[in-house]
Design a protein around this motif. Structure first.
Motif, PDB file in Angstrom:
ATOM      1  N   VAL A 113      -3.272  15.237  11.504  1.00 22.78           N
ATOM      2  CA  VAL A 113      -3.363  14.164  10.508  1.00 22.78           C
ATOM      3  C   VAL A 113      -1.995  13.708  10.011  1.00 22.78           C
ATOM      4  CG1 VAL A 113      -5.703  14.691   9.757  1.00 22.78           C
ATOM      5  CG2 VAL A 113      -3.774  15.928   8.722  1.00 22.78           C
ATOM      6  N   VAL A 114      -0.941  14.090  10.724  1.00 24.86           N
ATOM      7  CA  VAL A 114       0.403  13.588  10.435  1.00 24.86           C
ATOM      8  C   VAL A 114       1.075  13.230  11.754  1.00 24.86           C
ATOM      9  CG1 VAL A 114       0.732  14.876   8.277  1.00 24.86           C
ATOM     10  CG2 VAL A 114       1.423  15.908  10.449  1.00 24.86           C
ATOM     11  N   ILE A 148       0.811   2.880  10.016  1.00 24.78           N
ATOM     12  CA  ILE A 148       2.180   3.330   9.779  1.00 24.78           C
ATOM     13  C   ILE A 148       2.240   4.839  10.012  1.00 24.78           C
ATOM     14  CG2 ILE A 148       4.076   3.398   8.114  1.00 24.78           C
ATOM     15  CD1 ILE A 148       2.498   1.267   6.485  1.00 24.78           C
ATOM     16  N   PRO A 149       3.245   5.356  10.734  1.00 25.53           N
ATOM     17  CA  PRO A 149       3.366   6.805  10.893  1.00 25.53           C
ATOM     18  C   PRO A 149       3.427   7.515   9.542  1.00 25.53           C
ATOM     19  CG  PRO A 149       4.826   5.678  12.412  1.00 25.53           C
ATOM     20  CD  PRO A 149       4.273   4.617  11.497  1.00 25.53           C
ATOM     21  N   ILE A 150       2.760   8.651   9.449  1.00 20.92           N
ATOM     22  CA  ILE A 150       2.685   9.432   8.210  1.00 20.92           C
ATOM     23  C   ILE A 150       3.561  10.670   8.342  1.00 20.92           C
ATOM     24  CG2 ILE A 150       1.173  10.846   6.763  1.00 20.92           C
ATOM     25  CD1 ILE A 150      -1.044   8.816   7.310  1.00 20.92           C
ATOM     26  N   ALA A 153       2.105  -2.508   5.564  1.00 23.85           N
ATOM     27  CA  ALA A 153       2.040  -2.492   7.028  1.00 23.85           C
ATOM     28  C   ALA A 153       2.700  -3.698   7.697  1.00 23.85           C
ATOM     29  CB  ALA A 153       0.588  -2.363   7.479  1.00 23.85           C
ATOM     30  N   PRO A 154       2.576  -4.929   7.155  1.00 22.58           N
ATOM     31  CA  PRO A 154       3.207  -6.072   7.839  1.00 22.58           C
ATOM     32  C   PRO A 154       4.726  -5.961   7.986  1.00 22.58           C
ATOM     33  CG  PRO A 154       1.594  -6.833   6.230  1.00 22.58           C
ATOM     34  CD  PRO A 154       1.776  -5.370   5.989  1.00 22.58           C
ATOM     35  N   TYR A 155       5.369  -5.081   7.175  1.00 21.77           N
ATOM     36  CA  TYR A 155       6.824  -4.977   7.192  1.00 21.77           C
ATOM     37  C   TYR A 155       7.315  -3.804   8.040  1.00 21.77           C
ATOM     38  CZ  TYR A 155       5.944  -8.276   3.506  1.00 21.77           C
ATOM     39  OH  TYR A 155       5.486  -9.362   2.803  1.00 21.77           O
ATOM     40  N   ARG A 156       6.399  -3.127   8.731  1.00 19.76           N
ATOM     41  CA  ARG A 156       6.699  -2.142   9.758  1.00 19.76           C
ATOM     42  C   ARG A 156       7.650  -1.028   9.294  1.00 19.76           C
ATOM     43  NH1 ARG A 156       7.391  -7.040  11.119  1.00 19.76           N
ATOM     44  NH2 ARG A 156       9.644  -6.851  11.290  1.00 19.76           N
ATOM     45  N   PRO A 157       7.259  -0.275   8.286  1.00 20.03           N
ATOM     46  CA  PRO A 157       8.096   0.875   7.907  1.00 20.03           C
ATOM     47  C   PRO A 157       8.196   1.896   9.042  1.00 20.03           C
ATOM     48  CG  PRO A 157       6.399   0.431   6.247  1.00 20.03           C
ATOM     49  CD  PRO A 157       6.062  -0.389   7.456  1.00 20.03           C
ATOM     50  N   MET A 158       9.300   2.623   9.056  1.00 19.33           N
ATOM     51  CA  MET A 158       9.483   3.703  10.022  1.00 19.33           C
ATOM     52  C   MET A 158       8.453   4.809   9.787  1.00 19.33           C
ATOM     53  SD  MET A 158      13.005   5.840  10.801  1.00 19.33           S
ATOM     54  CE  MET A 158      13.419   6.024   9.056  1.00 19.33           C
ATOM     55  N   PHE A 159       8.168   5.087   8.522  1.00 16.81           N
ATOM     56  CA  PHE A 159       7.124   6.031   8.139  1.00 16.81           C
ATOM     57  C   PHE A 159       6.839   5.865   6.651  1.00 16.81           C
ATOM     58  CE2 PHE A 159      11.174   8.525   8.066  1.00 16.81           C
ATOM     59  CZ  PHE A 159      11.256   8.791   6.702  1.00 16.81           C
ATOM     60  N   GLY A 214      12.410   3.912   6.008  1.00 12.34           N
ATOM     61  CA  GLY A 214      11.405   4.876   5.574  1.00 12.34           C
ATOM     62  C   GLY A 214      11.025   4.622   4.134  1.00 12.34           C
ATOM     63  N   LEU A 215       9.767   4.830   3.812  1.00 12.10           N
ATOM     64  CA  LEU A 215       9.272   4.643   2.443  1.00 12.10           C
ATOM     65  C   LEU A 215       8.713   5.959   1.936  1.00 12.10           C
ATOM     66  CD1 LEU A 215       7.428   1.205   2.689  1.00 12.10           C
ATOM     67  CD2 LEU A 215       9.688   1.659   1.722  1.00 12.10           C
ATOM     68  N   ASP A 216       9.234   6.413   0.809  1.00 13.44           N
ATOM     69  CA  ASP A 216       8.827   7.691   0.234  1.00 13.44           C
ATOM     70  C   ASP A 216       7.833   7.465  -0.902  1.00 13.44           C
ATOM     71  OD1 ASP A 216       8.577  10.278  -0.624  1.00 13.44           O
ATOM     72  OD2 ASP A 216      10.724  10.608  -0.971  1.00 13.44           O
ATOM     73  N   PHE A 217       6.575   7.837  -0.682  1.00 12.07           N
ATOM     74  CA  PHE A 217       5.572   7.770  -1.754  1.00 12.07           C
ATOM     75  C   PHE A 217       5.779   8.886  -2.770  1.00 12.07           C
ATOM     76  CE2 PHE A 217       1.748   5.114  -0.161  1.00 12.07           C
ATOM     77  CZ  PHE A 217       2.583   4.209   0.463  1.00 12.07           C
TER      78      PHE A 217
END
Length: 385
Positions: free
Chosen positions: A254-255, A232-234, A204-210, A184-187
């Protein structure tokens, strides 16, 4: 019965950045809650004390009526402070009710839909030099999923160099672990609208979980454009505090994942309702939980009863927990033992957490004044943390 009448409340502000609530009934049943806003513990404590006028002398098993009274009993409603105070109270009342009946909270919520819950925890993500080492340590502990910060401080519109550097950490993890861990990546709300699409292109090429909190929740209208763009799932919701805050993004679709926090969004009662709303829109649940053991136990009881819950955050080893960690105040830390990436169903009465009050009282003398950092851009202007 008189044994369930609330007789006393007590608060413990303890490191690393937590506030624990103890509610005691005339019959000696103790319920534990965790009402806190990180960096505003004293403010939330004052709110709990104000709300106590509606608690002392009430029957602790009147959970829904107490919730409605605390929420609707003031002319001004919602917001992080009131809802976090209410969350901790609600957790403690469910703990009491479960203990009084001799059953775990998830039984009171309708019973479990799963026997175990998939977990993830934090790695730093701030430096490529340590990201593989930290991820490997978590894999060795049994985790099959991790989350890290996607970025540091960003300008409203930042450089191509900065955009490209953001993908480096997840690239390293994919090269090292392949698809054997979810990431998961936290913005963290650090990214302004104009930067979101370029970052998605790089990640996107690295396929984050969200991607979590791609924009601040007060700018949720921007999700209309981001959602249709992102493969990528939001995930969104740690700074939303009630079903009314979630209503718009759920209705608009939208999520993909909502992340209400059990210590901020009105507690077990309200998050269970939010989860049911999300289920009706085919949206997944992954409760936010960078806090302590009571908050985590509360989240897990909701997870066990919600068919749309798919993963649960844990603060074990998180960088905030310097000197004190998730298990340090527990008599029964084994309830959070991890096996093959999962925590098993909690089966003890109430929330199932046994708090070591001796440790709590020692730590209360230390207390904390945790505040989040204040960041600045290169030109001296304020940057979102």
């Amino acid at each position: 019965m008189d044994a369930l009448i609330i007789e006393n409340i007590e608060l413990f502000k303890v490191p690393p950045r937590w506030l624990f609530l103890k509610i005691v009934t005339k019959g000696g049943i103790i319920g534990w809650g965790e009402p806190v806003v990180e960096g505003r513990a004293d403010t939330v404590a004052a709110c709990v004390q104000e709300l106590s006028q509606h608690l002392i002398g009430r029957k602790a098993d009147s959970i829904e009526d107490i919730w409605q009274t605390l929420y609707r009993g003031g002319f001004y409603r919602g917001g992080s402070i009131l809802m976090s105070a209410l969350a901790g109270i609600d957790q403690a009342l469910w703990d009491i009710k479960g203990k009084s009946l001799g059953v775990p909270v998830h039984e009171l919520l309708g019973g479990a839909v799963r026997e175990k819950m998939k977990m993830y925890c934090w790695i730093g993500g701030d430096s490529p030099d340590v990201v593989i080492e930290q991820a490997q340590a978590k894999v060795n502990e049994g985790y099959k999923a991790v989350k890290m910060n996607a970025t540091g401080a960003l300008e409203w519109i930042d450089s191509i160099k900065k955009i490209k550097s953001v993908a480096k950490n997840i690239q390293l993890l994919r090269e090292e672990f392949g698809d054997n861990i979810d990431i998961g990546l936290d913005f963290h709300g650090r990214v302004h609208k104009g930067m979101v699409k370029p970052l998605i292109d790089e990640l996107a090429p690295y396929r984050p979980m969200f991607i979590e909190e791609p924009i601040l929740s007060e700018n949720d209208e921007a999700l209309d454009h981001i959602y249709s763009y992102s493969p990528i799932p939001i995930a969104m919701g740690e700074r939303m505090f009630s079903r009314w805050d979630f209503k718009n993004i759920l209705h608009k679709g939208v999520v993909d994942i909502i992340q209400p926090d059990l210590s901020h969004a009105g507690g077990i009662s309200e998050v269970r309702r939010i989860a049911s709303m999300a289920e009706a829109y085919d949206i997944a649940l992954a409760p936010h939980c960078p806090l302590g053991p009571i908050s985590l136990a509360s989240a897990l009881h909701v997870d066990f009863t919600c068919i749309n819950a798919f993963i649960q955050e844990s603060s074990l080893g998180i960088h905030y927990n310097q000197g004190y960690d998730l298990l340090d105040y527990l008599e029964n830390p084994e309830i959070f033992d991890l096996k093959d990436g999962y925590v098993s169903l909690l089966n003890a009465p109430g929330l199932g957490v046994e708090i070591n009050e001796d440790e709590l009282k020692i730590a209360q003398k230390i207390g904390h004044q945790w505040r989040n950092p204040i960041w600045r851009n290169a030109d001296g202007s304020f940057a979102e943390w």
